[in-house]
Structure formats: C-alpha cells, structure tokens
Scaffold this motif. Structure first.
Motif, short mmCIF file in Angstrom:
data_model
loop_
_atom_site.label_atom_id
_atom_site.label_comp_id
_atom_site.label_asym_id
_atom_site.label_seq_id
_atom_site.Cartn_x
_atom_site.Cartn_y
_atom_site.Cartn_z
N GLU A 146 39.47 40.12 41.50
CA GLU A 146 38.79 39.35 40.45
C GLU A 146 38.50 37.91 40.83
O GLU A 146 38.23 37.08 39.97
CB GLU A 146 39.65 39.36 39.19
N ARG A 149 42.28 33.69 40.60
CA ARG A 149 42.73 33.54 39.22
C ARG A 149 44.21 33.19 39.18
O ARG A 149 44.67 32.52 38.27
CB ARG A 149 42.47 34.83 38.47
N ASP A 201 38.72 27.79 25.81
CA ASP A 201 38.45 29.19 26.13
C ASP A 201 39.73 30.00 25.88
O ASP A 201 40.08 30.87 26.66
CB ASP A 201 38.02 29.28 27.60
N ASN A 255 42.20 32.68 25.04
CA ASN A 255 42.10 34.13 24.83
C ASN A 255 43.41 34.79 25.18
O ASN A 255 44.40 34.12 25.50
CB ASN A 255 40.93 34.71 25.63
N TYR A 269 44.65 36.07 27.63
CA TYR A 269 45.25 35.81 28.93
C TYR A 269 46.01 34.49 29.00
O TYR A 269 46.88 34.32 29.81
CB TYR A 269 44.15 35.72 30.00
N ARG A 292 39.28 36.70 21.64
CA ARG A 292 38.72 35.45 22.15
C ARG A 292 38.92 34.40 21.07
O ARG A 292 38.05 34.14 20.26
CB ARG A 292 37.24 35.63 22.48
N GLU A 314 33.94 37.67 30.63
CA GLU A 314 34.14 36.46 29.83
C GLU A 314 35.62 36.09 29.78
O GLU A 314 35.99 34.93 29.72
CB GLU A 314 33.61 36.66 28.41
N LEU A 315 36.46 37.11 29.80
CA LEU A 315 37.90 36.90 29.73
C LEU A 315 38.43 36.36 31.05
O LEU A 315 39.30 35.50 31.09
CB LEU A 315 38.56 38.23 29.41
N HIS A 316 37.88 36.87 32.16
CA HIS A 316 38.40 36.49 33.48
C HIS A 316 37.86 35.15 33.94
O HIS A 316 38.43 34.53 34.81
CB HIS A 316 38.01 37.55 34.52
N ARG A 317 36.73 34.74 33.35
CA ARG A 317 36.07 33.54 33.83
C ARG A 317 36.97 32.32 33.63
O ARG A 317 37.68 32.21 32.65
CB ARG A 317 34.76 33.42 33.07
#
Lengths: 599, 398
Positions: free
Chosen positions: A118, A121, A329, A331, A333, A568, B394-397
């Motif tokens: 990915e 990250r 942002d 979310n 994660y 989100r 969008e989540l990983h960005r």
C-alpha cells in the motif's frame, strides 16, 4: 469624565504586549531548538543502525554485531532477534519478559509487508525514547526478527537562556518611557511610538533568535556528516561497503539537513502581531472597559456563570470539536492520532462541495451518482418542500373541518387525529415500512383487490420517495392541525358576521379573514417544521434506508452513513458542518422574513 | 484509630499480593452464567489471581472498546467477534499480540479455521472461544429428508412453494451480503485477494455465486424483500420449509414448530463443492494497556481449554472452538452442537481486515439491486468493486 492618562495606558500596553511577545517567542525558539536536536539525534542514530544493518548481510550476526559495537562508542547495547530466538548479544530463546522484542519483530515485518502493498504507511524503523535520555532504534531483521540499538545518554538539547529576551522587554519599556516624556499626553503620537518601540524590539529579538537556531542547524549538519564519515570508515575497515544511510522512518532517503528556519520565522511573526494587538487593546482602553463592566454587573455575571459553564461543556465544546474534526482526515485507521497529525485543511469541504457531476450520460441512458452531495441536497430540498406543503395543507384542511361548530363528537375526532403524533416515530415508521412490503404489505394487497398489480415500492427512487412522503405526512399533519385549530378558535366571530353583512362569499371570507389571522401562528410553525423535516432522520433511515442505491438519502442520513458505515469521521464532520451552514442561512433569511410579517 | 490503620495496612498488603483481572463480555442469560462459572473455577484454581466478569451491552461493546482501551481505562481481557480485530490493530494500543505466548500445542487444540480468524497479517492476537455459522434449518413437517445438493434443494423448494398463499420452499436473507457469502465462497469466491487488503469483489467466482442466487430468485422459490422479521414470521407460521440461518435464530423459533438442522447443500453448479458460509469467531483478546498480561493470558488459555469449553457449550449453548470438546458424549449427542460442528468444517472465517468495513455499504446496495433484478450480477459487482476501491484508497491515503 476625564479618562485615565494615555501615557499610563500605552505604557501598560507596551509592557503587556512585550511580555506576551517575548514569552511566546522564547517558547517557540526553545521548542524549535528541541525539535531540531531530537531530529538530529534520531538521524544520527538511524545512520548508525543502518551501518550495522549493512554489515549484518555477511558473516555470523553475533560476531559482526559485537565487533561493530566495540568500535562504536555512541551505542551501548545491540540486540538481534530472529522469531523467538535471541541472536545477539547471546544466543538463546527469548524470555517471557522479552515479549516486547518479539512483538516488535512481528510489527516490523507487518509494516514492511503493508508498505509493499500500500505504499509508505507504517514506520519500518521504530524509535523509542528511554530514560536518560537515550534512544532505542529498531529495524526489521530476516524472518520476523529485529536488530535494535540503544544509544549512550544524549547531550541535553541546546537551550537559549532568558537574558536576550528580558533585555528586549526592558529595552521596549524604557524606550517607550523616554518617548512618553517627550510626547506628553498626545494620543496619536503615543500610539505610534508604542507600536514602533514594541515592533522594533520584537523584530530585533526575532532576528537574533533565528541566527541562533541557524547556527545550531549548521553545527547539526556538521555532526551528521561526521557520524556518516565515521561509520563509513568503520564499516569499510570491517569489510562492508558504505551506502546512503541517512533515511527516514520508511527507509526512504532524506534530503540533506538544510540551514533554513522558515517555519520559525512565520511563527515569530504571528507572535509579534499578537503582541501588537494586546498593545492596542490595552492602549485604547478595551481591557479597562471590560473590567469596569464586569465589576458593575458582578451579580448578573455570577448568576449566569453556571449556565455559561454548562453551555461551554455541553454545547460549545462538542460543536467546536466537530468543526475541528471536519478539517481532519480522521477515520477508523487513525483514531489514536492527534488532530494536528491528521489535519488536511479544507480537503473534505473541497471534496463535498467541489464535485458537481451527479448526472452522467451513458449509452444506456442517464445515470445518477446518488452519493454526490448535490443530488442529496436536491433530494432533501424536494423532500422538505413536499412534506411541509402537504403537512400544512392537510393540517389546515382538517383544522377547518374540526372548527365547524355543528360537528358532532368533535373532541373524539380531535383525539383520534392527534394520535399519530403521540406514538413514537420509530414504531410508526416501522409499521409503515411493513405496510409497503411488496407481497405481505397491506397497501399492495389493497391495490391488488382493485385489480392493479403490486408495486415494488423501494425499487424506484420516485415510488420510494412516495412511501417515505406518505409516512412523514402521517406523522406531521397533527402538529399543523393543532397549531391551525388553536389559531382558528382565536379569530373573533364578529369579523365573519360583519363580512356576511357586507355580502362576502365563503371564499372571500377565507381569503380576507381566516388566512391573515392564521399567519402569525402558521409562519413560526412552518419554520420549525422545515428544520424538522430537513433533519427527519427516523423516517428516511427506517422506511427507505436510502433504497434504491442510496437515491433517497437526505443529508443527515448520508452524514450518518459516512461516519458509522464508512468510518470516515472527518468527512462526516465536514458533511454535518455543511448541513449546519445551510440551516443557518435558511434560519437567518426566514427570521428576517418573519420579522417583516410581524411588523 | 490505630486499629483501623492496622487493618487498612493489612488489607493493602493482601491486595498487593493478588492480581485483579477484569473481563468484559456481552453475554446474557445462560451464556453469562456459564462464563461466570468458568471465572469462578479459574479463581478457585489460581489463588493469586482474581477474575471479575462484567457484562457490557452488545450494541455499545465495540465502541466502548475503541474509546476506553487505548486510554488505559478498559478491561484486561475482552471477548468479541473477529470482524473488528483488524480495525483495532491498525488503530493501535488496543489489542495485545499474543503470538509469543501461544505454543503449537495450544494452537493445535482449536478448529484450524477459528484460529485463522484470530490471525491478522501473520500474527496471532487472541484465542478463539466459539464460532457462529449459518446452516440449514428445516420444518420437519414439510421436509422429510433435507436436500444434499442444490438441484435437490431447488426441486424440493419448488414443490413446496405456493407464492399466491405466501408459502415458500426456501427463505433466507439473501439480499444480505453476509448470508449470500455462502454461495460465492462455494465457487471459491472472495472479498480480498489472498492475504492482502486488495478488494476483488468482482472476481469471476463471485459473479458465478451471484448468478446462482439470481437463478434461484427466477425459479420463484424465494420471498421478495427478505428481512429477519419476515423470515422469522414465515418460518414460525409454517410458511417457509427451509431457511439458512445461524444459532442466533434458534431462540426465535416458535415451540410449536418441529425443526431440524442439516448441513448446507452441495452446489452442483460449482462441481459439487459445498456452500461455504462465513463464520464469526468470538475471541478472547488481551487489552494492550493491561498491566497483568501474563495473568490475562493464563485466563484466556483457561477459558478456551477443554473443561471450560464443555461448560460454555452445555450450559452457555455456544459452539466451542476447542476440538476436544466434541469428543465429550454430551456434546457429541447434542443435535444442535453437532450440526454446527459439521457445518464449520467447510466454513470460511469472515475477513478481519479493517478494509472489510468499507465493503459492507457498497455490497448492501449491490445485493439489494441484484435481488430486485434491476441490474445483472457482473455490472453490479463491477460497480461495487469500484466503490470499495475508492473508499479503501481514501482510507489509506495520507
């Protein structure tokens, strides 16, 4: 009344502004120095760790690591693991207390794998601060293992003392005192002098601090190069080859250490501006006026203090938090990260408001993108207008019937008609959803009795809308009816009598007497019901659930879905803020209009 | 005064010698008393440790864990299904990895797929307590012999269907992706490619699974607009002969219905491979900020050993993940536990990746539109895939 001396006020302003400016500047400079020092130490340690890693590719890891450590004074401890085995400094199975080492190995292996899939990250080099302060750096090693080093205690970060800052403060105050003697009580001259003195003092201080920070940077760059050279020489003497070891936590090469202090410059400038604002607030008397007000109405402020506290905690804090969240942002994660780490500025708003194309023309006809904000907004407006129109007209109609004096059993009808309002919305909505079921719902069964075919209510945006509209009409007419009935009963009967004597028809009486008399009661009711319907979460969520394909979502249900189905949080917060903005604009306009009607 | 001080000193001395563990679970009634019994016998056999169980309502459970545990305010151990596991791991400081503690003997005592559900990106994060899986439940008055293949299923269901009077041969919540997964998994379908987080919703096998569902809908053996409420009403009214559902449904069945359980049929269209439902596995996880991780692992291990598994199975009516529990005659002779044990052999653990949460919403829309036959399977899956890809990116960005 003659006010207190301008000289005194501006003098206090210069002192206060200087204290604010100097205090902030000192904090910023020290913070900047500390950040730079931390960054430098991590970079040096990273270079060291990378040098060791390059050596580990050949030979017995234990011997290599111990041999390297003996010649690297900046490192006090090296540990290498492979799965549950400790490889260096000794070879044995990991003990139970050494679980963190094993977990680190697993975590780093996962990070490498995740980054392969990915992009960058997750950190591939873990940094931890140990008491001392010492640094612990760990990198992945072979199969789910780690290679980690502990550094010797680090020097304390350079820290600028208070001397220069106190001098700047005193300088500003003394210079202003001298100028004040010259200018006397002339306000304009005094304010210019104060601003000039404070501004010059703070600017000089800023230049001096930036020079300090830049010096530190240059020294740091030198130390880093020295460390790289040292390690390169050591690695070569041990039979390895030097490489580019100055990398970040994702093991990507870093740009060379620059000497600039751009961020600090901006921060210092904003501190200076704040100091000037404080100066003028004090100098022009704003602070003294607030103090006088507080003292004069001491009792009143004391009484409202608990309410203000409650509002702050229960209303303003969540509200501000929501708006702040909308610029991030946040979310699923990154819920454990702090707000500055996930800050994205206006991106959420740009995404919500910036995409206009909700209609697309393809070869199979027109296709709507139902997730688009403007489709949902359009649907919400249509939904609100239709519902309020139907609610008002049906409520008014029923109220007119109930207002007939000759009607038998009037109280009974009134109770029956208020019932839909008395039942919980939740239950009513679910009952209606059941009634619209394609096979077992009573509505389709009635249709079939009359020979029509059954309708799949939730298959088409329009029929789905009809189903929700019907449900909401059932829920909303009693309120309008009660309001209209109350207003109708307060219209004096002699108005109608006079109209009849003048020969007015029924319709004319309605137009000229009933409607204008109802207006003061109906207008606020309409305003309220627009807001209610705009945010009518229950009916949409329970009856249509957005079917088909999210085409019948209203803004509030869409915001819910972004937050709790797509996780989100930041985006959903921005969505809610947009809804708030729309209702704020509507409320303001409506308020003006209704004030006009009252007058 | 002096005495009181002395007693206080004594009490603090005792408290220091004892490790207190708090376990959060969301059980009620029989399951709750079963876990309390297990905790009591643990306390009796481990003198230095005291386990306290706390029932937290299921609706609020996951959010409470997300909010409380990372801030060090939560329990030492919590029991929850694997679907939120990945999200908690990615968020950090919530679940403690226990890979280091788990030896091969411990791993070997579980049904392999339940252990797989506790593994995220190669690391073990919890021990499986029980599993829930969808199976075939039928009305014995209408169905003498449950169908072994999908061809038999369709033939039998067609015979038992009378749409006009609202009778259906087969009923299940087929427009829900969780229920539908059994069909797509039979063809070897999947949501994510291999062990990665790359969504492949439109894999050709998934298309075949959806096409099978469409063929069943076109046969007219399924009721329109299914929902749990509708399925329950139909089955309890004797109007649905066979349903696909899980253990959560058993409490809803009307006592007047004579029902039986059978494994889901084999799919002729997939070359005789069985329908493979998703399973949810409840695991016992150690909270990352817990101060007594060693003791916590002792309890987690105890909770999943043979004796506890038998208590949880026979008194709590759970399907334990511990294989040995099914050798016990009482468990082996229980028709319900036996049926789920047979079914779990072919079950697939539901993905525990956090990206899975991005799948539900587009998948629900996709299933609803396919179930209503407004769109063909392939384009519906393509559309859902595109939406999931967008949501995941969008989540990983950063």
């Amino acid at each position: 009344m003659r006010g207190p001396s301008h000289r005194l006020r501006f003098g206090a302003g210069v002192a206060l502004g200087a204290v604010v400016g100097v205090w902030l500047a000192h904090g910023m400079v020290v913070q900047e120095q500390r950040d730079a020092a931390t960054d430098l130490e991590v970079r040096k340690a990273t270079v060291t760790l990378q040098a060791l890693e390059s050596l580990l590719q050949h030979g017995d890891p234990r011997e290599v690591a111990l041999g390297w450590r003996a010649k690297t004074p900046s490192v006090t401890q090296v540990r290498i693991t492979r799965g549950t085995q400790l490889v260096a400094p000794e070879s044995r199975r990991l003990l139970r207390e050494e679980k963190p080492l094993y977990d680190r190995g697993q975590r780093l292996a996962t990070a490498v794998q995740t980054n392969l899939e990915e992009g960058a990250r997750k950190a591939e080099i873990e940094v931890e601060w140990l008491p001392g302060p010492r640094l612990l750096l760990a990198a992945p090693y072979e199969d789910k293992g780690v290679v980690e080093i502990e550094t010797a205690p680090l020097p304390p970060p350079p820290s600028t003392g208070w001397l220069a800052f106190v001098l700047a403060l005193l300088g500003a105050v003394i210079a202003f005192a001298a100028l004040a003697l010259v200018f006397g009580e002339r306000r304009v001259q005094l304010s210019i002098a104060a601003a000039a003195v404070l501004g010059l003092a703070l600017l000089a201080l800023g230049r001096w601090s930036i020079a300090q920070v830049e010096d530190d940077r240059r020294a740091g760059a030198g130390a880093l190069t020295q460390r790289i050279d040292e390690q390169s020489a050591l690695v070569q003497s041990l039979g390895g080859a030097p490489g580019n070891w100055d990398v970040d936590e994702f093991r990507k090469p870093r740009p060379p250490l620059a000497a600039g202090a751009g961020r600090l410059r901006g921060a210092l400038l904003s501190a200076d501006l704040l100091a000037l604002v404080v100066l003028f607030l004090a100098g022009l008397g704003a602070f003294s006026r607030i103090g006088v007000e507080l003292r004069k109405n001491r009792q009143a402020y004391l009484y409202i203090a608990p309410a203000i506290l409650g509002m702050l905690l229960l209303v303003f804090y969540p509200f501000t938090y929501g708006i702040t969240l909308s610029f991030t942002d946040s979310n699923i994660y990154n819920t454990s990260k702090s707000i500055p780490e996930v800050w994205v500025g206006l991106r959420n708003y740009a995404e919500i408001l910036g995409q206009f194309s909700f209609v697309k023309r393809t070869e199979s006809g027109v296709v709507f993108n139902y997730l688009n904000f403007y489709w949902t907004l359009l649907f919400t407006i249509v939904w609100t207008v239709c519902n309020v129109a139907l609610g008002v007209s049906s409520g008014l109609f029923l109220a007119l019937i109930l207002n007939t004096r000759a009607l038998a059993l009037r109280p009974l009808y009134r109770v029956l008609l208020i019932l839909p309002w008395a039942l919980p919305t939740y239950i009513t909505a679910l009952i209606w959803k059941g009634m619209f079921h394609q096979q077992f719902g009573v509505i389709n069964q009635v249709l079939q009795v009359f020979g029509a075919s059954a309708i799949n209510w939730f298959d088409h945006p329009f029929t789905s809308f009809l189903a929700a509209w019907t449900t909401n009409a059932w829920l909303s007419f009693p309120f309008m009816m009660v309001v209209a009935l109350g207003a109708l009963q307060s219209i004096p009967a002699d108005l109608y009598e006079a109209a009849r004597v003048d020969g007015a028809s029924r319709w004319q009486q309605f137009r000229a007497i009933t409607l204008p008399s109802l207006r003061p009661a109906l207008v606020p009711a309409v305003i309220i019901s627009v807001v209610w319907t705009f945010n009518q979460f229950n009916v949409i969520f329970l009856v249509t659930g957005g079917d088909p394909s999210g085409s019948t979502e209203i803004l509030i249900t869409q915001a819910y879905k972004f937050a709790f189905e797509r996780y989100r949080y930041g985006y959903a917060a921005a969505y809610s803020t947009v809804i708030f903005g729309i209702l704020l604009v509507y409320g303001t306009i409506q308020n003006r209009l209704s004030k006009a009607t009252e007058a | 005064m002096k005495r009181a001080f002395f007693f206080a000193l004594l009490a603090s001395g005792v408290a220091a010698a004892q490790t207190d563990l708090v376990v959060w679970h969301s059980y009620r009634a029989a399951e709750k008393s079963a876990i309390e019994k297990v905790a009591a016998s643990f306390n009796a056999s481990h003198p230095g440790i005291k386990v306290t169980t706390l029932a937290v309502p299921y609706d609020a459970f996951a959010d409470k864990i997300s909010a409380a545990v990372p801030r060090g305010k939560g329990p030492d151990i919590f029991i929850y299904a694997q679907d939120r596991l990945g999200g908690w791991i990615e968020a950090g400081n919530t679940v403690e990895p226990i890979d280091f503690f788990v030896d091969d003997a411990t791993k070997a005592r579980f049904i392999p797929s339940t252990m797989e559900a506790m593994t995220y990106r190669g690391t073990v994060w919890g021990l499986p307590v029980n599993y829930k899986v969808i199976t075939l439940i039928y009305n014995k008055k209408l169905v003498q012999k449950p169908p072994a293949t999908t061809t038999e299923l369709v033939t039998l269901a067609k015979k038992l269907t009378d749409k006009a009077s609202g009778r259906f041969g087969l009923a299940y919540w087929y427009s829900d992706y969780y229920y539908h997964a059994a069909l797509q998994n039979a063809f070897g379908g999947r949501v994510f490619e291999g062990n990665t987080a790359k969504p492949v919703l439109n894999a050709p096998e998934n298309v075949k699974g959806l096409e099978l569902l469409v063929s069943w809908i076109d046969e007219g053996i399924l009721p329109a607009e299914p929902s749990t409420a509708l399925i329950t009403a139909l089955f309890n009214g004797g109007k649905a002969a066979m349903i696909f559902t899980g253990p959560w449904f058993l409490g809803e069945i009307d006592p007047g219905i004579d029902w039986g359980l059978a494994p889901l049929p084999k799919v002729v269209e997939a070359g005789g491979k069985p329908l493979r439902p998703w399973m949810t596995v409840e695991g016992a996880f150690i909270a990352a900020p817990s101060k007594h991780k060693d003791a916590a692992y002792e309890f987690v291990k105890f909770l999943t050993d043979l004796e506890s598994a038998k208590v949880m199975a026979l008194e709590g009516r759970q399907s334990p993940s511990n294989k040995a529990a099914y050798d016990d005659p009482k468990v082996a002779n229980d028709p319900v536990l036996k049926a789920f044990r047979t079914q779990v052999e072919v079950a697939v653990p539901m993905p525990n990746l956090p990206e899975m949460t991005m799948v539900w919403s587009p998948a629900t829309i996709m299933m609803a539109s396919v179930a209503k036959r407004t769109i063909a399977p392939k384009p519906a899956l393509d559309k859902a895939e595109a939406e999931v890809l967008k949501a995941v990116s969008e989540l990983h960005r950063k």
